[in-house]
Design a protein around this motif. Structure first.
Motif, PDB file in Angstrom:
ATOM      1  N   GLU A 223       0.928  -1.196   0.259  1.00  0.00           N
ATOM      2  CA  GLU A 223      -0.276  -0.073  -0.068  1.00  0.00           C
ATOM      3  C   GLU A 223       0.582   1.034  -0.289  1.00  0.00           C
ATOM      4  O   GLU A 223       0.591   2.254  -0.773  1.00  0.00           O
ATOM      5  CB  GLU A 223      -1.166  -0.079   1.344  1.00  0.00           C
ATOM      6  CG  GLU A 223      -2.045  -1.292   0.947  1.00  0.00           C
ATOM      7  CD  GLU A 223      -1.753  -2.544   0.848  1.00  0.00           C
ATOM      8  OE1 GLU A 223      -2.495  -3.417   0.652  1.00  0.00           O
ATOM      9  OE2 GLU A 223      -0.498  -3.100   2.117  1.00  0.00           O
ATOM     10  N   VAL A 227       1.620   4.253  -3.063  1.00  0.00           N
ATOM     11  CA  VAL A 227       2.261   5.547  -3.156  1.00  0.00           C
ATOM     12  C   VAL A 227       3.025   6.549  -3.784  1.00  0.00           C
ATOM     13  O   VAL A 227       2.335   7.191  -4.673  1.00  0.00           O
ATOM     14  CB  VAL A 227       1.597   6.272  -1.834  1.00  0.00           C
ATOM     15  CG1 VAL A 227       1.553   7.903  -2.051  1.00  0.00           C
ATOM     16  CG2 VAL A 227       0.372   5.888  -0.864  1.00  0.00           C
ATOM     17  N   VAL A 263      -3.543   5.739  -2.964  1.00  0.00           N
ATOM     18  CA  VAL A 263      -4.546   4.967  -1.303  1.00  0.00           C
ATOM     19  C   VAL A 263      -5.799   4.400  -2.580  1.00  0.00           C
ATOM     20  O   VAL A 263      -5.880   3.511  -1.551  1.00  0.00           O
ATOM     21  CB  VAL A 263      -4.696   5.679  -0.428  1.00  0.00           C
ATOM     22  CG1 VAL A 263      -5.013   5.008   0.784  1.00  0.00           C
ATOM     23  CG2 VAL A 263      -3.532   6.174   0.400  1.00  0.00           C
ATOM     24  N   GLY A 273      -8.698   7.856   0.368  1.00  0.00           N
ATOM     25  CA  GLY A 273      -7.377   8.613   0.001  1.00  0.00           C
ATOM     26  C   GLY A 273      -7.382   9.770  -0.400  1.00  0.00           C
ATOM     27  O   GLY A 273      -5.819  10.059  -0.332  1.00  0.00           O
ATOM     28  N   PHE A 276      -6.441  10.842   2.961  1.00  0.00           N
ATOM     29  CA  PHE A 276      -5.134  10.400   3.939  1.00  0.00           C
ATOM     30  C   PHE A 276      -4.363  11.728   2.808  1.00  0.00           C
ATOM     31  O   PHE A 276      -3.069  11.980   3.712  1.00  0.00           O
ATOM     32  CB  PHE A 276      -4.792   9.316   2.538  1.00  0.00           C
ATOM     33  CG  PHE A 276      -3.215   8.971   3.350  1.00  0.00           C
ATOM     34  CD1 PHE A 276      -2.537   8.517   4.539  1.00  0.00           C
ATOM     35  CD2 PHE A 276      -2.411   9.204   1.900  1.00  0.00           C
ATOM     36  CE1 PHE A 276      -1.254   7.893   4.581  1.00  0.00           C
ATOM     37  CE2 PHE A 276      -1.437   8.084   2.350  1.00  0.00           C
ATOM     38  CZ  PHE A 276      -0.845   8.333   3.517  1.00  0.00           C
ATOM     39  N   PHE A 464       0.822  -1.051   6.199  1.00  0.00           N
ATOM     40  CA  PHE A 464      -0.081  -0.818   6.441  1.00  0.00           C
ATOM     41  C   PHE A 464      -0.834  -1.866   6.103  1.00  0.00           C
ATOM     42  O   PHE A 464      -1.555  -2.453   7.922  1.00  0.00           O
ATOM     43  CB  PHE A 464      -0.903   0.080   5.060  1.00  0.00           C
ATOM     44  CG  PHE A 464      -1.226   1.059   5.215  1.00  0.00           C
ATOM     45  CD1 PHE A 464      -0.050   1.402   5.609  1.00  0.00           C
ATOM     46  CD2 PHE A 464      -2.119   2.376   4.292  1.00  0.00           C
ATOM     47  CE1 PHE A 464       0.199   3.385   5.738  1.00  0.00           C
ATOM     48  CE2 PHE A 464      -2.262   3.463   4.784  1.00  0.00           C
ATOM     49  CZ  PHE A 464      -1.172   4.567   5.310  1.00  0.00           C
ATOM     50  N   SER A 529      -8.390  10.011   7.952  1.00  0.00           N
ATOM     51  CA  SER A 529      -8.947   9.194   6.881  1.00  0.00           C
ATOM     52  C   SER A 529      -8.949   7.695   6.857  1.00  0.00           C
ATOM     53  O   SER A 529      -9.579   7.154   6.194  1.00  0.00           O
ATOM     54  CB  SER A 529      -7.266   9.631   6.424  1.00  0.00           C
ATOM     55  OG  SER A 529      -6.053   8.904   7.179  1.00  0.00           O
ATOM     56  N   ILE A 533     -11.057   5.118   5.425  1.00  0.00           N
ATOM     57  CA  ILE A 533     -10.464   4.081   5.019  1.00  0.00           C
ATOM     58  C   ILE A 533     -10.475   2.826   4.966  1.00  0.00           C
ATOM     59  O   ILE A 533     -11.309   2.121   4.377  1.00  0.00           O
ATOM     60  CB  ILE A 533      -8.808   4.513   4.533  1.00  0.00           C
ATOM     61  CG1 ILE A 533      -8.276   5.162   3.734  1.00  0.00           C
ATOM     62  CG2 ILE A 533      -8.539   2.686   4.639  1.00  0.00           C
ATOM     63  CD1 ILE A 533      -6.669   5.605   4.022  1.00  0.00           C
TER      64      ILE A 533
END
Length: 800
Positions: A223, A227, A263, A273, A276, A464, A529, A533
């Motif tokens: 994850e 990004v 994300v 996302g 985030f 994550f 966030s 998520i």
């Protein structure tokens, strides 16, 4: 030509009329000037708007310029979604390849192989003749000790092969492809420049090695690296549009949107996302970027959904269907999970930073390939006997989130059957559940230990999924305990009012979901966030309150033990210049207490607006390593005129010698708009007013440092000049610079990093700062060449 202020031997060159290539750009490991970049973009936009009324072509150019941002977001979403789909499919296939091969097509993973089989039963949907384990292929039998040993060895061999290929590719072709990438992305978004970190080679190698690293079975996720992959896509695509190619500030707005895209494709959570990116990584996030981030994340999510990498027609990674509502009394165990998540987060950060610091400062850092192979071998050796550590992190979390049904064959669903076999009223735990609990307890300690040493190795590694796996295991253990307590002691006061006999009132999968969120929040310190998520990730919209309670508790506990999240801790460990926006400056100091130089240091090096020759200025440049110089009226009257950057000055003087006839070391340099008449027989003068910043931000020497900190944070300043009664007698420029081969400031300098050091009290004194142009910091980047310095931070002892 006397009237123009030039000698007879050459033409006066004015950079206002003839822009010099390279002026206004930045060197590697430098910080951008946000104010100048935004001013450049406003001037460009104003010029395009004014020309749009003159002709149809100019009108079309204005429309295309306005539309280019949305087109760029569309391309980023499409490319990032396609790459994420390929990564998901490839990682799933290679992960299953460690256990066996599909005879009907080697490119099918285990699940897809058995989908096409007519001999697959619902009870044994993971078994089919087309899929054969390595023991069946090599030995002809899937039972017995020999088959177990063969599968064990092939599992370890494939894991070592995948990890070896990953670390070799990273080391040989793209050293920047290692790690998570989020700490560096945060630093870049704050205005720092790391050439090559978002380049095409980094994108290609990170995409390939991410699949290999995840498939190797290491305790890491994809994850965070996704990004980085999305930001690489954005940076490459930015070069297709002049507006973003030539403006560093505009490019960082695109990178902020790309972080949201990363994300979105990692979790299937487009809204999460965007939040985030806003909460965790972005330094400058205007409203226009918010809209475009949402659009890009939406396009990426649709692209990923079209590819359908999970094969279940769903976008979310972990889809859950909980049918039992939660009760107020359950907030107590949810808060306990939050406390566990906060403790685990703080403990993990300290342990991981200590291990990474040891890696950087000892000989361990000089053997990254050996380290990866050893950790992979130990991980594979210990994880194979336990079915919950053998499976991938995503499969483990899905298993723990699962709410048992009658046809579920998982060990966690091995409840004793009742007289009516069509229902599971009380769900008393059977022998399979107790066996699974012991395995999960061992898996919990294994995951906690191995994740500490895995994160930060020289392969792409996200945090994550491992953090969520730790929390999900702890949550499932607590959930099963609560379930059996409510079953066996339904007459207790705490459960009597809401959990009657024969009622299914506890959902262990919900506890796993809450625990996963709590541990991830404790490590990253995400809040809003993370809540979004999680409910996008699972589809459990009605469980927002338990998630909020656990995540906030986790953050409070973790903050009580340490203010930094894992990404901020790694930024500080690598010595990147980053002014943390979450920190508060609580000291009663003034600008004169932090500025450089101190009163006992040598005088401030300045340039005068007239009277200095080309040779004198080149001598000042050769004797110092400052990133810029204040320009004053004269040495006697040191009233501030402006500020000139070292890079612009070097390029301009070199260009003047090449393009302006007759320029020699004795030629005078003027930072004036109107040059006074010069002797006809003298050498031509050089006019450099075009590169002079006539409006540098200034504060007085009695300005409180709390205000100076806010100025640096909110305006994104690269330097700030400190004056005394408007005079340069005590002029102190707050910028990042240092004398060659030294870590002290002989002239008055203060930087965003020195401010950050003063805030956090990490370093022993605020008198030591870092030079932006070289980023030479303690225990971090070495003063080599700019191209090698960043690699040295990630690969100690390696020169690319």
């Amino acid at each position: 030509m006397t009237g123009n202020g030039a000698g007879s031997n050459g033409k006066l060159m004015d950079l206002l009329d003839e822009p010099v290539p390279g002026v206004g750009t930045y060197e590697d490991f430098n910080t951008i000037d946000w104010v100048r970049e935004k001013s450049k973009d406003r001037d460009r936009h104003r010029e395009i708007t004014s020309k749009s009324e003159q002709s149809t072509w100019d009108l079309l150019h204005s429309i295309s310029d306005a539309f280019s941002g949305w087109l760029l977001m569309l391309l980023i979403g499409l490319l990032s979604g396609a790459l994420a789909g390929c990564i998901d499919i490839s990682a799933h296939w290679l992960t299953d390849l460690k256990e066996g091969v599909c005879l009907s097509g080697f490119w099918f993973n285990h699940e897809h192989c058995c989908w096409g089989s007519n001999q697959t039963t619902f009870q044994e949907r993971d078994r089919c003749p087309q899929w054969q384990s390595w023991a069946e292929l090599l030995g002809g039998s899937s039972e017995g000790a020999a088959a177990y040993i063969v599968n064990y060895l092939m599992f370890m061999l494939c894991a070592l092969l995948f990890s070896f290929l990953a670390v070799i590719l990273v080391r040989a072709f793209a050293p920047y492809a290692c790690g998570s990438g989020i700490p560096e992305i945060k630093t870049i978004l704050s205005g720092f420049i790391i050439r090559g970190y978002l380049g095409k080679w980094t994108l290609i190698i990170k995409t390939i090695t991410l699949v290999l690293a995840v498939s190797s079975g290491l305790s890491l996720g994809k994850e965070g690296p996704l990004v980085h992959v999305a930001c690489c896509c954005a940076n490459i695509l930015c070069h297709l549009f002049t507006k973003y190619r030539q403006n560093e500030a505009k490019r960082r707005e695109v990178l902020s949107a790309a972080a949201a895209v990363g994300v979105s494709v990692a979790f299937g959570a487009p809204i999460g996302g965007v939040l985030f990116s806003l909460e965790e990584v972005s330094y400058y996030f205007p409203l226009k970027t918010l809209w475009r981030s949402f659009f890009a994340a939406l396009v990426a999510a649709f692209t990923l959904r079209s590819i359908n990498p999970f094969g279940n027609s769903r976008l979310v990674l972990f889809y859950v269907e909980f049918h039992t509502p939660w009760h107020m009394v359950e907030l107590v165990p949810f808060i306990l999970l939050g406390i566990f998540g906060g403790l685990w987060g703080a403990l993990f950060i300290r342990a991981n930073i200590a291990w990474c610091r040891r890696r950087k400062t000892t000989r361990l850092g000089h053997y990254p390939v050996l380290e990866v192979l050893v950790v992979t071998g130990i991980t594979a050796l210990l994880s194979f006997p336990n079915s919950y550590t053998r499976m991938s992190g995503s499969e483990l979390i899905s298993e723990l989130f699962n709410d048992c049904s009658l046809l579920d064959s998982s060990q966690l669903c091995d409840y004793n059957s009742s007289e009516n076999s069509n229902t599971l009223p009380d769900r008393p735990a059977g022998p399979g559940v107790y066996t699974a609990l012991w395995q999960l307890a061992l898996a919990l300690f294994f995951k906690m230990l191995v994740t500490v040493v895995t994160f930060g190795m020289k392969v792409p590694s996200g945090l994550f999924i491992p953090s969520m796996a730790v929390g999900a295991i702890a949550g499932r253990l607590l959930g099963v305990a609560m379930e059996q307590m409510a079953l066996n002691h339904h007459d207790w006061l705490i459960v009597k009012g809401w959990c009657s006999s024969g009622a299914d009132c506890i959902t262990p999968g919900l506890y796993a979901m809450v625990g996963a969120a709590a541990c991830l929040g404790g490590v990253t310190r995400m809040t809003i966030s993370l809540v979004v998520i999680m409910f996008e990730l699972t589809g459990g919209l009605e469980y927002i309150v338990p998630l909020m309670a656990a995540i906030m508790t986790s953050k409070w506990v973790a903050d009580a033990l340490g203010r930094e999240g894992i990404y901020e801790a790694h930024i500080r460990l690598n010595g990147y210049p980053f002014l943390e926006t979450k920190e508060e400056y609580g000291h009663k100091t003034l600008a004169q207490d932090v500025m450089r130089p101190r009163q006992s240091d040598p005088l401030l090096v300045v340039l005068t607006q007239e009277g200095m020759s080309v040779g004198e200025i080149e001598g000042v440049i050769a004797d110092t390593d400052y990133s810029g110089f204040p320009v004053v009226v004269s040495q006697e009257s040191q009233r501030l005129v402006g500020f000139v950057l070292r890079r612009d000055l070097v390029i301009s003087l070199d260009n003047a010698r090449k393009r302006q006839e007759g320029v020699v070391s004795a030629s005078l340099v003027f930072f004036l708009e109107h040059v006074p008449p010069q002797p006809f027989s003298g050498p031509p003068v050089v006019k450099l007013r075009g590169i002079l910043d006539l409006s540098p931000f200034t504060v007085t020497d009695h300005t409180p440092m709390a205000i100076a900190v806010d100025i640096f944070r909110k305006l994104g300043l690269r330097q700030c000049l400190v004056t005394h009664n408007g005079s340069a007698n005590l002029l102190h420029s707050t910028t990042r610079g240092q004398r060659r081969n030294t870590h002290t400031y002989p002239t008055p300098f203060l930087s965003p990093q020195s401010i950050n050091q003063s805030i956090s009290r990490i370093y022993k004194a605020i008198l030591i700062s870092a030079e932006i142009s070289k980023c030479c910091t303690e225990n971090s980047l070495k003063p080599q060449t700019a191209s090698n310095a960043g690699v040295e931070a990630l690969w100690p002892g390696k020169t690319p």
